[in-house]
Design an enzyme around this catalytic site. Structure first.
Site, mmCIF file in Angstrom:
data_model
loop_
_atom_site.group_PDB
_atom_site.id
_atom_site.type_symbol
_atom_site.label_atom_id
_atom_site.label_comp_id
_atom_site.label_asym_id
_atom_site.label_seq_id
_atom_site.Cartn_x
_atom_site.Cartn_y
_atom_site.Cartn_z
ATOM 1 N N GLU A 1 56.332 -20.459 30.083
ATOM 2 C CA GLU A 1 55.713 -20.488 31.402
ATOM 3 C C GLU A 1 56.566 -19.653 32.340
ATOM 4 O OE1 GLU A 1 52.844 -23.357 33.723
ATOM 5 O OE2 GLU A 1 53.930 -24.169 32.052
ATOM 6 N N GLU B 1 60.396 -32.689 35.240
ATOM 7 C CA GLU B 1 59.005 -32.479 35.649
ATOM 8 C C GLU B 1 58.273 -33.821 35.832
ATOM 9 O OE1 GLU B 1 56.820 -30.322 32.675
ATOM 10 O OE2 GLU B 1 55.311 -29.688 34.132
HETATM 11 C C1 BGC Z 1 53.471 -25.972 35.901
HETATM 12 C C2 BGC Z 1 53.554 -26.663 37.205
HETATM 13 C C3 BGC Z 1 52.445 -26.099 38.029
HETATM 14 C C4 BGC Z 1 51.209 -26.614 37.384
HETATM 15 C C5 BGC Z 1 49.963 -26.376 38.114
HETATM 16 C C6 BGC Z 1 52.213 -26.436 35.245
HETATM 17 O O1 BGC Z 1 52.031 -25.959 33.994
HETATM 18 O O2 BGC Z 1 54.599 -26.136 35.128
HETATM 19 O O3 BGC Z 1 54.755 -26.886 37.744
HETATM 20 O O4 BGC Z 1 52.485 -26.267 39.378
HETATM 21 O O5 BGC Z 1 51.122 -26.173 36.048
HETATM 22 O O6 BGC Z 1 48.990 -26.977 37.487
#
Ligand code: BGC
Length: 730
Positions: A355, A615
């Protein structure tokens, strides 16, 4: 910062024949009759580069030229290389990796846009200006006279890591790899801009704490700290010996290496040794990690062979928080490391899995804390320019900046980064030009909502992330229980209000946006007479929408207690929950949430050994089992927004709107015996503010130093003071 160069003699070059995954090394030699009076190198790349002159590294910028919206804004760097040039033959070499330019980002989906990015030509552009002692100039510019050859970097990519064959280093081979031709290609020259952001550098070195032999028999190196960057290792080896290393953030329940949560990111180092003693680290990529698994490594490893190098934007720390509570001190350290690890040129969600994108929502939640912790004025100025550059004609703000998800639609609380970030940067640093630059983008975002909602003055329709990863999410969903159109409307109001305020600072007539805010507020009150979740209460109060904010804050406090004195909020509600409580007479409860150690809480991960912010509130559960690897980052700064409460409420250091950037201050410390003492210093544009308090028996001693005229509020006592140091008892 240098001014923009008007003319380039250089041409973009790339290998004439494709070189597959191997990173090309471009080179050019020239004769120098005498050492130059000065030599300046201007260099950039579509990809990431590292340059050397006569075998010596140019500058200390890592992953240059950084990450911007390359199609519109491509930074170049300027280096004084006078010392590197010698009389006689000279050689400049530039190694080029894919970097953010053509890595397979994002990792979890394919799209035409991604295919296009991965297939585009990488290349370099640069010129070296050699000024003779008698005033004559010589320019060595990239063009067809350059050569290219395969170098020791056999592969480099953002998610998957780096492969290196040391036996191919210059001097190692009897017959050096053949040099091939380059060809020129075009890329719009008017996109070139001088370096705007902070430089990315090797900022800290963390030695390995220990080497573990896991129950599964793996050799695992533990650095004791989750960082972003890369490992440097030293060893004695034979030519051809192999090293293979994987990166991970945690150990699993049984104490074995674990990195399933990196998803498709291989995060792997492959290294082929040369003969003898050698030290190496990757150069054209980065990893998020605390642990290394030594899949292959010659001999028995020892901890002193490994050093983790933290790589991040060169920001200065400005905020310092110390308390009597070890857990809170660790939490603050985790927030700082979360910021270091995710402020690598672009504010990213996380640095490890496939990501590592500039998620707008994450940045928006954390800007305030970020701006207290470090001086991020330059960092955000650059990123917000990229945000404005990526904003669509319609005013829609993409989910990630740079926009590597062009097929995805905007979301409330994510797109609002367009208004919330510049306003916060202005409040913290007081620079009007930051608002001036972003004002059109702010306005466009609000106008976009006005133009796209399906109900006037509310924001209905569209797709939103809701209160992302809120604990009250229904089973199987990441989106908390708060209503999406409720959140969207609240942020619509907030953005309209901030845009109006920004416009007023700039001396514009903002009556239209002020009226819009009022209309949204009216419509909001009508549409949502009740608040159903913690986050709904929080937004209603914090965004000045609730008819009776005190009553709403009281109801929030009741709800939290009914929920077991537990936080149930996600990305949207969490940044404000403690602020709402302590601003409406529930400081006690705010501290109860802050100091809670059971799941869910900020201190729960600390108790579980976290060294960065997770997270999820329950990334590692009580019984040691893990959240689904599909989405379980252990370095996601969002919930680290709690740090701004330590500055603004626990220590009480707040900016005032009439004197932004701490030209004036309001200092309203809120002590709690359970914390014992706090000592906070904040280096502002107007000097250092210190606010400290300590319980001495049942009394509290406050010490405040302020460099500016400030209003100090201690309990019921309020006074305005001139710059100086003050002590109070309360
Ligand atoms: C990210 C998040 C992001 C989110 C939005 C995720 O995959 O890691 O931090 O804001 O997607 O849906």
């Amino acid at each position: 910062m240098s001014s923009k160069r008007k003319e380039w003699t250089a041409r973009w070059i790339r290998p004439a024949e494709k070189m597959g995954e191997v990173c090309p090394v471009f080179s050019r030699t020239w004769q120098q009759e005498q050492a130059p009076g000065s030599a300046v190198l201007y260099l950039t790349a579509l990809g990431v580069y590292e340059a050397q002159i006569n075998g010596k590294r140019v500058g200390d910028y890592v992953l240059a030229p950084g990450w911007t919206v390359y199609e519109k804004r491509l930074q170049y760097q300027e280096y004084d290389v006078t010392e590197l040039i010698r009389e006689g033959e000279n050689e400049i070499c530039v190694t080029l990796g894919k970097g953010w330019f053509s890595s397979r980002m994002p990792g979890w989906k394919s799209s035409e846009d991604k295919e296009r990015r991965m297939e585009r030509d990488q290349g370099i552009l640069g010129e070296l200006i050699l000024s003779g002692k008698n005033g004559e100039n010589q320019i060595i510019a990239t063009d067809q006279t350059w050569k290219v050859q395969e170098g020791p970097v056999r592969f480099s990519e953002i998610y998957d890591g780096e492969s290196y064959d040391a036996s191919l280093e210059p001097g190692e081979k009897d017959v050096p790899p053949a040099k091939g031709e380059v060809c020129e290609f075009s890329w719009p020259m008017d996109t070139l801009i001088p370096q705007e952001g902070e430089q990315i550098k090797e900022m800290e070195r963390v030695g390995a704490k220990k080497i573990i032999r896991t129950p599964a028999g793996e050799w695992v190196v533990d650095f004791g700290q989750n960082i972003t960057g890369y490992v440097e290792f030293t060893l004695d080896a034979h030519k051809g010996d192999k090293i293979r290393i994987l990166h991970g953030e945690i150990l699993d329940k049984d104490g074995n290496f674990y990195n399933e949560n990196y998803r498709s990111a291989k995060a792997e180092i492959c290294y082929i040794c040369k003969e003898g003693r050698q030290t190496w680290h990757p150069r054209l990529t980065f990893f998020g990690f605390r642990y290394l698994k030594l899949e292959e490594f010659p001999g028995e490893p020892s901890a002193d062979q490994f050093t983790a190098i933290a790589v991040y934007s060169d920001m200065k720390q400005t905020g310092f928080v110390r308390t009597a509570h070890e857990g809170i001190n660790q939490l603050f350290s985790n927030v700082l490391w979360g910021q270091k690890g995710n402020f690598l040129d672009v504010p990213t969600d996380c640095p490890q899995r496939d990501e590592r994108l500039g998620w707008t929502g994450d940045a928006q939640t954390f800007t305030k804390a970020a701006a207290y912790n470090f001086d991020v004025a330059t960092f955000f100025r650059k990123w917000l320019r990229d945000l404005a550059a990526e904003q669509l004609e319609s005013g829609s703000v993409p989910q990630v900046i740079p926009n590597y998800l062009p097929e995805c639609r905007e979301s409330a609380a994510w797109g609002d980064a367009a208004t919330i970030c510049p306003w916060q940067i202005y409040m913290t640093y007081g620079n009007v030009s930051d608002l001036e630059e972003q004002f059109e983008s702010m306005k466009k975002w609000v106008d976009f909502i006005t133009g796209s909602t399906t109900t006037q003055y509310l924001w209905t329709g569209g797709e939103h992330f809701g209160d992302w990863v809120g604990l009250d999410a229904p089973v199987g969903s990441y989106r908390g229980a708060s209503r999406e159109d409720f959140i969207a409307t609240a942020f619509y109001a907030r953005s309209a209000q901030l845009t109006a305020r920004a416009g007023r600072v700039l001396g514009k007539d903002m009556s239209e946006y002020e009226a819009l805010f009022e209309e949204i507020r009216k419509a909001f009150r009508k549409a949502y007479p009740e608040y159903l979740t913690q986050t709904e209460h929080i937004l209603a109060v914090w965004f000045e929408l609730a008819e009776d904010p005190q009553k709403t804050a009281d109801a929030l406090a009741d709800m939290i207690v009914r929920d077991g004195t537990r936080i149930m909020t996600g990305f949207v509600g969490t940044p404000y929950i403690l602020h709402v409580l302590s601003n409406y007479g529930h400081t006690d409860l705010a501290y109860s949430l802050l100091l809670r150690e059971e799941y869910p809480s900020w201190l729960y991960p600390v108790r579980k050994g976290a060294t960065t912010i997770w997270e999820h509130w329950d990334g590692i559960m009580e019984d040691g089992s893990l959240w689904s690897p599909e989405m379980n980052s252990f370095n996601h700064y969002s919930y680290g927004s709690v740090a701004d409460w330590l500055y603004e409420e626990a220590a009480g250091i707040k900016p005032v709107e009439e004197a932004p950037g701490f030209a004036g201050a309001r200092i309203t410390p809120k002590p709690d015996k359970r914390l014992g003492w706090i000592d906070v210093t904040l280096n502002t544009r107007h000097g250092q503010i210190r606010s400290a308090w300590k319980y001495v028996d049942d009394q509290v001693r406050f010490e405040i130093t302020t460099p500016v005229r400030s209003e100090i509020v201690i309990g019921d006592k309020k006074e305005t003071v001139e710059p100086g140091s003050y002590t109070y008892w309360g």
